[in-house]
Motif scaffolding. Structure first.
Motif, PDB file in Angstrom:
ATOM      1  N   GLY A 107       0.855  -1.184   0.000  1.00  0.00           N
ATOM      2  CA  GLY A 107       0.000   0.000   0.000  1.00  0.00           C
ATOM      3  C   GLY A 107       0.888   1.230   0.000  1.00  0.00           C
ATOM      4  O   GLY A 107       1.945   1.253   0.640  1.00  0.00           O
ATOM      5  N   TRP A 108       0.485   2.275  -0.735  1.00  0.00           N
ATOM      6  CA  TRP A 108       1.357   3.448  -0.885  1.00  0.00           C
ATOM      7  C   TRP A 108       0.624   4.777  -0.939  1.00  0.00           C
ATOM      8  O   TRP A 108       1.209   5.825  -0.681  1.00  0.00           O
ATOM      9  N   PHE A 109      -0.680   4.775  -1.246  1.00  0.00           N
ATOM     10  CA  PHE A 109      -1.412   6.005  -1.539  1.00  0.00           C
ATOM     11  C   PHE A 109      -2.072   6.504  -0.251  1.00  0.00           C
ATOM     12  O   PHE A 109      -3.163   6.076   0.120  1.00  0.00           O
ATOM     13  N   GLU A 110      -1.392   7.409   0.430  1.00  0.00           N
ATOM     14  CA  GLU A 110      -1.842   7.838   1.756  1.00  0.00           C
ATOM     15  C   GLU A 110      -3.220   8.485   1.709  1.00  0.00           C
ATOM     16  O   GLU A 110      -4.044   8.293   2.619  1.00  0.00           O
ATOM     17  N   GLU A 111      -3.503   9.257   0.663  1.00  0.00           N
ATOM     18  CA  GLU A 111      -4.768   9.990   0.613  1.00  0.00           C
ATOM     19  C   GLU A 111      -5.982   9.074   0.633  1.00  0.00           C
ATOM     20  O   GLU A 111      -7.008   9.418   1.232  1.00  0.00           O
ATOM     21  N   GLU A 112      -5.893   7.906  -0.009  1.00  0.00           N
ATOM     22  CA  GLU A 112      -7.057   7.019   0.003  1.00  0.00           C
ATOM     23  C   GLU A 112      -7.273   6.420   1.386  1.00  0.00           C
ATOM     24  O   GLU A 112      -8.414   6.126   1.776  1.00  0.00           O
ATOM     25  N   HIS A 113      -6.197   6.208   2.132  1.00  0.00           N
ATOM     26  CA  HIS A 113      -6.334   5.733   3.496  1.00  0.00           C
ATOM     27  C   HIS A 113      -7.031   6.791   4.353  1.00  0.00           C
ATOM     28  O   HIS A 113      -7.953   6.486   5.112  1.00  0.00           O
ATOM     29  N   THR A 114      -6.603   8.033   4.210  1.00  0.00           N
ATOM     30  CA  THR A 114      -7.221   9.123   4.965  1.00  0.00           C
ATOM     31  C   THR A 114      -8.688   9.281   4.597  1.00  0.00           C
ATOM     32  O   THR A 114      -9.551   9.477   5.464  1.00  0.00           O
ATOM     33  N   ALA A 115      -8.992   9.158   3.312  1.00  0.00           N
ATOM     34  CA  ALA A 115     -10.359   9.374   2.842  1.00  0.00           C
ATOM     35  C   ALA A 115     -11.338   8.328   3.375  1.00  0.00           C
ATOM     36  O   ALA A 115     -12.524   8.620   3.574  1.00  0.00           O
ATOM     37  N   TYR A 116     -10.860   7.117   3.616  1.00  0.00           N
ATOM     38  CA  TYR A 116     -11.755   6.042   4.035  1.00  0.00           C
ATOM     39  C   TYR A 116     -11.417   5.483   5.418  1.00  0.00           C
ATOM     40  O   TYR A 116     -11.864   4.390   5.772  1.00  0.00           O
ATOM     41  N   GLY A 117     -10.646   6.237   6.203  1.00  0.00           N
ATOM     42  CA  GLY A 117     -10.423   5.865   7.590  1.00  0.00           C
ATOM     43  C   GLY A 117      -9.571   4.631   7.786  1.00  0.00           C
ATOM     44  O   GLY A 117      -9.762   3.874   8.750  1.00  0.00           O
ATOM     45  N   ILE A 118      -8.608   4.411   6.885  1.00  0.00           N
ATOM     46  CA  ILE A 118      -7.728   3.243   6.966  1.00  0.00           C
ATOM     47  C   ILE A 118      -6.389   3.696   7.538  1.00  0.00           C
ATOM     48  O   ILE A 118      -5.783   4.626   7.018  1.00  0.00           O
ATOM     49  N   PRO A 119      -5.900   3.055   8.592  1.00  0.00           N
ATOM     50  CA  PRO A 119      -4.588   3.447   9.127  1.00  0.00           C
ATOM     51  C   PRO A 119      -3.496   3.316   8.074  1.00  0.00           C
ATOM     52  O   PRO A 119      -3.505   2.395   7.256  1.00  0.00           O
ATOM     53  N   PHE A 120      -2.543   4.242   8.113  1.00  0.00           N
ATOM     54  CA  PHE A 120      -1.445   4.265   7.161  1.00  0.00           C
ATOM     55  C   PHE A 120      -0.140   4.388   7.933  1.00  0.00           C
ATOM     56  O   PHE A 120       0.367   5.487   8.157  1.00  0.00           O
ATOM     57  N   PRO A 121       0.433   3.272   8.346  1.00  0.00           N
ATOM     58  CA  PRO A 121       1.667   3.327   9.132  1.00  0.00           C
ATOM     59  C   PRO A 121       2.875   3.677   8.276  1.00  0.00           C
ATOM     60  O   PRO A 121       2.772   3.860   7.060  1.00  0.00           O
ATOM     61  N   SER A 122       4.022   3.740   8.913  1.00  0.00           N
ATOM     62  CA  SER A 122       5.269   4.048   8.217  1.00  0.00           C
ATOM     63  C   SER A 122       5.584   2.974   7.178  1.00  0.00           C
ATOM     64  O   SER A 122       5.061   1.849   7.236  1.00  0.00           O
ATOM     65  N   LEU A 123       6.483   3.307   6.245  1.00  0.00           N
ATOM     66  CA  LEU A 123       6.863   2.340   5.218  1.00  0.00           C
ATOM     67  C   LEU A 123       7.464   1.087   5.853  1.00  0.00           C
ATOM     68  O   LEU A 123       7.177  -0.034   5.423  1.00  0.00           O
ATOM     69  N   ASN A 124       8.296   1.260   6.854  1.00  0.00           N
ATOM     70  CA  ASN A 124       8.910   0.102   7.508  1.00  0.00           C
ATOM     71  C   ASN A 124       7.844  -0.807   8.105  1.00  0.00           C
ATOM     72  O   ASN A 124       7.892  -2.045   7.935  1.00  0.00           O
ATOM     73  N   GLU A 125       6.862  -0.214   8.796  1.00  0.00           N
ATOM     74  CA  GLU A 125       5.800  -1.041   9.369  1.00  0.00           C
ATOM     75  C   GLU A 125       4.944  -1.672   8.283  1.00  0.00           C
ATOM     76  O   GLU A 125       4.502  -2.818   8.428  1.00  0.00           O
ATOM     77  N   ARG A 126       4.718  -0.967   7.183  1.00  0.00           N
ATOM     78  CA  ARG A 126       3.922  -1.559   6.106  1.00  0.00           C
ATOM     79  C   ARG A 126       4.623  -2.784   5.526  1.00  0.00           C
ATOM     80  O   ARG A 126       3.978  -3.780   5.195  1.00  0.00           O
TER      81      ARG A 126
END
Length: 308
Positions: A107-126
Motif C-alpha cells: 500500500g502506498w497512496f496515503e490519501e485514500e487511506h485518509t479518505a476512508y479511515g484506513i490506518p497508514f503506518p510508516s513504510l517500515n511497518e507496512r
C-alpha cells in the motif's frame, strides 16, 4: 509472451463497465483480466461513480467468465486483515474454478487511506505487515484439512484457525509481488512469490530489477521457478492520428508515452514487447486507461497479440 489486460477502476468505472471489459478480454483471447485495488481516484479525473471493491468485483467476474485468469495488481496489505483476506481470495478462487492470481503489496497512496479511515503506518511497518500477511495467508491456504493454523507475529495473531475455506489448488493461488525496491522486495519475492512484476519502468531498469530478484532467489536457495512480468500503460493506433486521439482521451502526451510506456503502432508495440521478452518477461500487463474504448482491445488482439 502472455498479454493481460490491467484496469484502474478508481479513475471512473462502474461494475457494468468492468464486466464489458472482462468479457472482451476473454472473447479476444487475452490471458487475464486484472484490476487495481484502490479506493480513491488519482489526478484530475471525475472518478465517477466511485470506487468498486476489488474482490467483490472479481467474485462477480468469476461467475461471468470461464477462461481468463483474474487478479489484483495489487491488493494493499493495509486494506484488510490477513485472515478475512485469505477467506475472500480463497472463495473467489473457488468461484472461478482456480483462476485467481493473488497480487499483494504494502500500500502506498496515503490519501485514500485518509479518505476512508484506513490506518497508514510508516513504510517500515507496512513492509513488516506485508511479510506477516504473506506468511499468514499462505499458511492458512496450505494447512492440511483437519489441522489448524496459529501465528504469533508483531502485528497479527491467529490461534487455532480452522484455515477454511480452502482455495481450488492445494497450495493456493499463485502469489504476485511487484515493485522495484532493491532489498526488501527481492527478499519477499524470493520467499513467497510465484510471480515478480515490475510496473511502469523502462526495459533496462526492468532488467536490473529482474536481476535483483534472480540473485535473491539464488541466495535463498530457491529451486522452484519464478515468473517474471512487467506492466506498461498501453496506447495503440493504426496511424499517428489514432494514437494521438487515444492519448488525448487519457490526458497523456504521445511522445512521453512512447518513451515511458507502450505506445505507437502495432508494429512498434510488438517490437517493444520483444525487448521485455529478451529480458526474461513471460507476461506483460497492458494498463488500459480508457475502459469505454473496446475498439482499442480489438486492435491489440488482432494486430499485437496475434503477432506474438
Amino acid at each position: 509472451m502472455r498479454l493481460r489486460i490491467f484496469t484502474e477502476p478508481q479513475q471512473g468505472a462502474s461494475y457494468e463497465t468492468l464486466l464489458s471489459v472482462a468479457k472482451a478480454t476473454e472473447d479476444l483471447g487475452f490471458d487475464a483480466f486484472f484490476r487495481s485495488d484502490h479506493y480513491l481516484k488519482m489526478g484530475d479525473v471525475p472518478g465517477l461513480p466511485g470506487p468498486t471493491d476489488a474482490w467483490i468485483t472479481l467474485g462477480a467476474l468469476a461467475r461471468e467468465t470461464s477462461r481468463i485468469r483474474l487478479g489484483t495488481l495489487v491488493t494493499a496489505a493495509t486494506f484488510r486483515l490477513p485472515g478475512p483476506l485469505a477467506v475472500a481470495v480463497a472463495q473467489v478462487d473457488r468461484m472461478s474454478a482456480g483462476r485467481v492470481d493473488f497480487g499483494i503489496g504494502t500500500g502506498w497512496f496515503e490519501e485514500e487511506h485518509t479518505a476512508y479511515g484506513i490506518p497508514f503506518p510508516s513504510l517500515n511497518e507496512r513492509f513488516e505487515r506485508l511479510e506477516e500477511q504473506l506468511e499468514v495467508i499462505t499458511g492458512l491456504w496450505r494447512t492440511p484439512d483437519g489441522e489448524t493454523f496459529s501465528f504469533d507475529g508483531e502485528h497479527y495473531r491467529l490461534a487455532d484457525s480452522p484455515a477454511l475455506p480452502k482455495p481450488a489448488r492445494p497450495d493456493g493461488p499463485p502469489v504476485l509481488i511487484g515493485g522495484v525496491g532493491a532489498k526488501r522486495t527481492p527478499r519477499l519475492a524470493a520467499r513467497y512469490a510465484d510471480e515478480y512484476n515490475v510496473p511502469f519502468t523502462m526495459p533496462d531498469d526492468t532488467g536490473a530489477a529482474f536481476d535483483r530478484v534472480r540473485a535473491a532467489c539464488r541466495d535463498a536457495g530457491r529451486t522452484r521457478p519464478m515468473v517474471y512480468s512487467a506492466a506498461q500503460v498501453v496506447c495503440c493506433g493504426r496511424d499517428e492520428a489514432e494514437i494521438k486521439r487515444r492519448a488525448d482521451v487519457i490526458g497523456r502526451d504521445v511522445d512521453e508515452l512512447r518513451e515511458s510506456g507502450l505506445a505507437g503502432t502495432p508494429a512498434e508495440l510488438v517490437d517493444k514487447i520483444g525487448r521485455f521478452a529478451e529480458l526474461g518477461a513471460e507476461c506483460l500487463y497492458l494498463q488500459v486507461l480508457d475502459l469505454d474504448d473496446l475498439g482499442h482491445l480489438e486492435l491489440l488482439a488482432i494486430e499485437v497479440l496475434s503477432k506474438l
